[in-house]
Structure formats: C-alpha cells, structure tokens
Design a protein around this motif. Structure first.
Motif, PDB file in Angstrom:
ATOM      1  N   GLN A  61       0.834  -1.182   0.000  1.00  0.00           N
ATOM      2  CA  GLN A  61       0.000   0.000   0.000  1.00  0.00           C
ATOM      3  C   GLN A  61       0.879   1.245   0.000  1.00  0.00           C
ATOM      4  OE1 GLN A  61      -2.792   0.802   3.288  1.00  0.00           O
ATOM      5  NE2 GLN A  61      -4.320   1.116   1.721  1.00  0.00           N
ATOM      6  N   ALA A  62       0.602   2.119  -0.934  1.00  0.00           N
ATOM      7  CA  ALA A  62       1.369   3.349  -1.058  1.00  0.00           C
ATOM      8  C   ALA A  62       0.481   4.539  -0.733  1.00  0.00           C
ATOM      9  CB  ALA A  62       1.899   3.487  -2.483  1.00  0.00           C
ATOM     10  N   THR A  63       1.045   5.505  -0.030  1.00  0.00           N
ATOM     11  CA  THR A  63       0.355   6.768   0.195  1.00  0.00           C
ATOM     12  C   THR A  63       1.291   7.877  -0.243  1.00  0.00           C
ATOM     13  OG1 THR A  63      -0.885   5.916   2.082  1.00  0.00           O
ATOM     14  CG2 THR A  63      -0.690   8.298   1.900  1.00  0.00           C
ATOM     15  N   VAL A  64       0.846   8.634  -1.213  1.00  0.00           N
ATOM     16  CA  VAL A  64       1.671   9.716  -1.733  1.00  0.00           C
ATOM     17  C   VAL A  64       0.910  11.025  -1.607  1.00  0.00           C
ATOM     18  CG1 VAL A  64       2.812   8.168  -3.392  1.00  0.00           C
ATOM     19  CG2 VAL A  64       0.796   9.470  -4.100  1.00  0.00           C
ATOM     20  N   THR A  65       1.638  12.114  -1.573  1.00  0.00           N
ATOM     21  CA  THR A  65       1.004  13.412  -1.675  1.00  0.00           C
ATOM     22  C   THR A  65       0.564  13.587  -3.119  1.00  0.00           C
ATOM     23  OG1 THR A  65       2.583  14.214  -0.043  1.00  0.00           O
ATOM     24  CG2 THR A  65       1.285  15.866  -1.211  1.00  0.00           C
ATOM     25  N   LEU A  66      -0.701  13.854  -3.323  1.00  0.00           N
ATOM     26  CA  LEU A  66      -1.238  13.943  -4.677  1.00  0.00           C
ATOM     27  C   LEU A  66      -0.961  15.343  -5.228  1.00  0.00           C
ATOM     28  CD1 LEU A  66      -2.833  12.447  -6.846  1.00  0.00           C
ATOM     29  CD2 LEU A  66      -4.916  13.301  -5.776  1.00  0.00           C
ATOM     30  N   PRO A  67      -0.118  15.431  -6.256  1.00  0.00           N
ATOM     31  CA  PRO A  67       0.253  16.759  -6.754  1.00  0.00           C
ATOM     32  C   PRO A  67      -0.802  17.289  -7.718  1.00  0.00           C
ATOM     33  CG  PRO A  67       1.414  15.072  -7.976  1.00  0.00           C
ATOM     34  CD  PRO A  67       0.543  14.348  -6.972  1.00  0.00           C
ATOM     35  N   PRO A  68      -0.771  18.588  -7.974  1.00  0.00           N
ATOM     36  CA  PRO A  68      -1.648  19.121  -9.017  1.00  0.00           C
ATOM     37  C   PRO A  68      -1.299  18.481 -10.348  1.00  0.00           C
ATOM     38  CG  PRO A  68      -0.539  20.894  -7.799  1.00  0.00           C
ATOM     39  CD  PRO A  68       0.083  19.610  -7.366  1.00  0.00           C
ATOM     40  N   PRO A  69      -2.294  18.297 -11.239  1.00  0.00           N
ATOM     41  CA  PRO A  69      -2.057  17.547 -12.475  1.00  0.00           C
ATOM     42  C   PRO A  69      -0.932  18.104 -13.329  1.00  0.00           C
ATOM     43  CG  PRO A  69      -4.400  17.884 -12.141  1.00  0.00           C
ATOM     44  CD  PRO A  69      -3.696  18.670 -11.064  1.00  0.00           C
ATOM     45  N   GLY A  70      -0.729  19.386 -13.319  1.00  0.00           N
ATOM     46  CA  GLY A  70       0.264  19.955 -14.218  1.00  0.00           C
ATOM     47  C   GLY A  70       1.677  20.012 -13.664  1.00  0.00           C
ATOM     48  N   GLN A  71       1.854  19.589 -12.413  1.00  0.00           N
ATOM     49  CA  GLN A  71       3.167  19.737 -11.782  1.00  0.00           C
ATOM     50  C   GLN A  71       4.179  18.799 -12.424  1.00  0.00           C
ATOM     51  OE1 GLN A  71       2.952  19.636  -7.542  1.00  0.00           O
ATOM     52  NE2 GLN A  71       5.156  19.755  -7.257  1.00  0.00           N
ATOM     53  N   HIS A  72       5.356  19.339 -12.719  1.00  0.00           N
ATOM     54  CA  HIS A  72       6.398  18.546 -13.381  1.00  0.00           C
ATOM     55  C   HIS A  72       7.229  17.852 -12.307  1.00  0.00           C
ATOM     56  CE1 HIS A  72       9.107  17.321 -16.488  1.00  0.00           C
ATOM     57  NE2 HIS A  72      10.137  17.966 -15.967  1.00  0.00           N
ATOM     58  N   LEU A  73       7.164  16.519 -12.280  1.00  0.00           N
ATOM     59  CA  LEU A  73       7.858  15.752 -11.245  1.00  0.00           C
ATOM     60  C   LEU A  73       8.666  14.643 -11.915  1.00  0.00           C
ATOM     61  CD1 LEU A  73       4.876  15.589  -8.746  1.00  0.00           C
ATOM     62  CD2 LEU A  73       7.010  16.794  -8.360  1.00  0.00           C
ATOM     63  N   PRO A  74       9.845  15.012 -12.431  1.00  0.00           N
ATOM     64  CA  PRO A  74      10.632  14.021 -13.180  1.00  0.00           C
ATOM     65  C   PRO A  74      11.168  12.914 -12.292  1.00  0.00           C
ATOM     66  CG  PRO A  74      11.877  16.044 -12.898  1.00  0.00           C
ATOM     67  CD  PRO A  74      10.491  16.313 -12.360  1.00  0.00           C
ATOM     68  N   TYR A  75      11.405  11.781 -12.901  1.00  0.00           N
ATOM     69  CA  TYR A  75      11.871  10.620 -12.152  1.00  0.00           C
ATOM     70  C   TYR A  75      13.203  10.854 -11.429  1.00  0.00           C
ATOM     71  CZ  TYR A  75      13.581   5.968 -11.104  1.00  0.00           C
ATOM     72  OH  TYR A  75      14.098   4.876 -10.470  1.00  0.00           O
ATOM     73  N   PRO A  76      14.208  11.457 -12.071  1.00  0.00           N
ATOM     74  CA  PRO A  76      15.496  11.602 -11.367  1.00  0.00           C
ATOM     75  C   PRO A  76      15.368  12.392 -10.065  1.00  0.00           C
ATOM     76  CG  PRO A  76      15.767  12.042 -13.703  1.00  0.00           C
ATOM     77  CD  PRO A  76      14.289  11.947 -13.448  1.00  0.00           C
ATOM     78  N   GLN A  77      14.469  13.379 -10.053  1.00  0.00           N
ATOM     79  CA  GLN A  77      14.279  14.180  -8.847  1.00  0.00           C
ATOM     80  C   GLN A  77      13.695  13.332  -7.723  1.00  0.00           C
ATOM     81  OE1 GLN A  77      12.311  18.018  -9.601  1.00  0.00           O
ATOM     82  NE2 GLN A  77      11.133  17.683  -7.741  1.00  0.00           N
ATOM     83  N   ALA A  78      12.683  12.534  -8.044  1.00  0.00           N
ATOM     84  CA  ALA A  78      12.088  11.664  -7.029  1.00  0.00           C
ATOM     85  C   ALA A  78      13.076  10.586  -6.599  1.00  0.00           C
ATOM     86  CB  ALA A  78      10.811  11.029  -7.568  1.00  0.00           C
TER      87      ALA A  78
END
Ligand SMILES: [Zn+2]
Ligand SMILES: [Zn+2]
Length: 99
Positions: A32-49
């Motif tokens: 089970q994962a719980t994440v902060t749900l970002p706004p749809p347009g937010q740019h969240l690239p994989y390397p940053q995460a």
C-alpha cells in the motif's frame, strides 16, 4: 486477500490537509502506497524523485491518462529518466517528526 481497494482512494491527510492518493500497487506482491497527490500539471521528473528514494521509500510513477482512474505504478532503477509522468515518494507529513 479480499477487500483490497483497487481503484485507489483520494483523501486528505487529517493532520496537514495535503491531498493524498492511497492504493495497493503491484499485481503479485502489492504494497500500500500513500503519496502526496500533486496538481495535475506539476512537473515531477523521475530523477528528482529517485534522489529522495530510500530503501523504505520507493518512487511511484503516476500516469495521468484521460478517462482512467489514477493508478500508481512501480518504478525500478531502469525507469526512463525522461518518463513524462509524475514521480512521487511516500507522503511525508510535515506535521509529523521524521524518524
Ligand atoms: Zn514514470
Ligand atoms: Zn500529512
């Protein structure tokens, strides 16, 4: 295991009010994962995460597909760095001390 909610649950953290997405991820060994749900347009690239990733805090890929429910997906360290989807780690509640 009966009773797993597959569609995901959108809610808010009762402590800090951030929108949350909680769901079981994976077809064989779901966790089970719980994440902060970002706004749809937010740019969240994989390397940053991935830079915030720890052994206990995996990175999830969240495609935003039209006409589909939100569905978190596993990532591996071979996840394409230019994947256009949003990449998230577990919700770290700012009202809770980290340990
Ligand atoms: Zn991705
Ligand atoms: Zn919170």
């Amino acid at each position: 295991m009966a009773g797993r909610t597959r569609g995901g649950t959108n809610s808010r953290c009762p402590a800090c009010g951030h929108p949350l997405l909680t769901q079981w991820v994976g077809d064989v060994a779901a966790i089970q994962a719980t994440v902060t749900l970002p706004p749809p347009g937010q740019h969240l690239p994989y390397p940053q995460a991935a830079a915030e990733q720890t052994p206990n805090d995996l990175v999830w890929c969240l495609p935003r597909l039209p006409h589909r429910a939100l569905r978190l997906r596993w990532t591996s360290n071979r996840h394409p760095p230019d994947c256009p989807h949003q990449h998230l780690t577990t919700h770290k509640c700012p009202t809770q001390p980290l340990f």
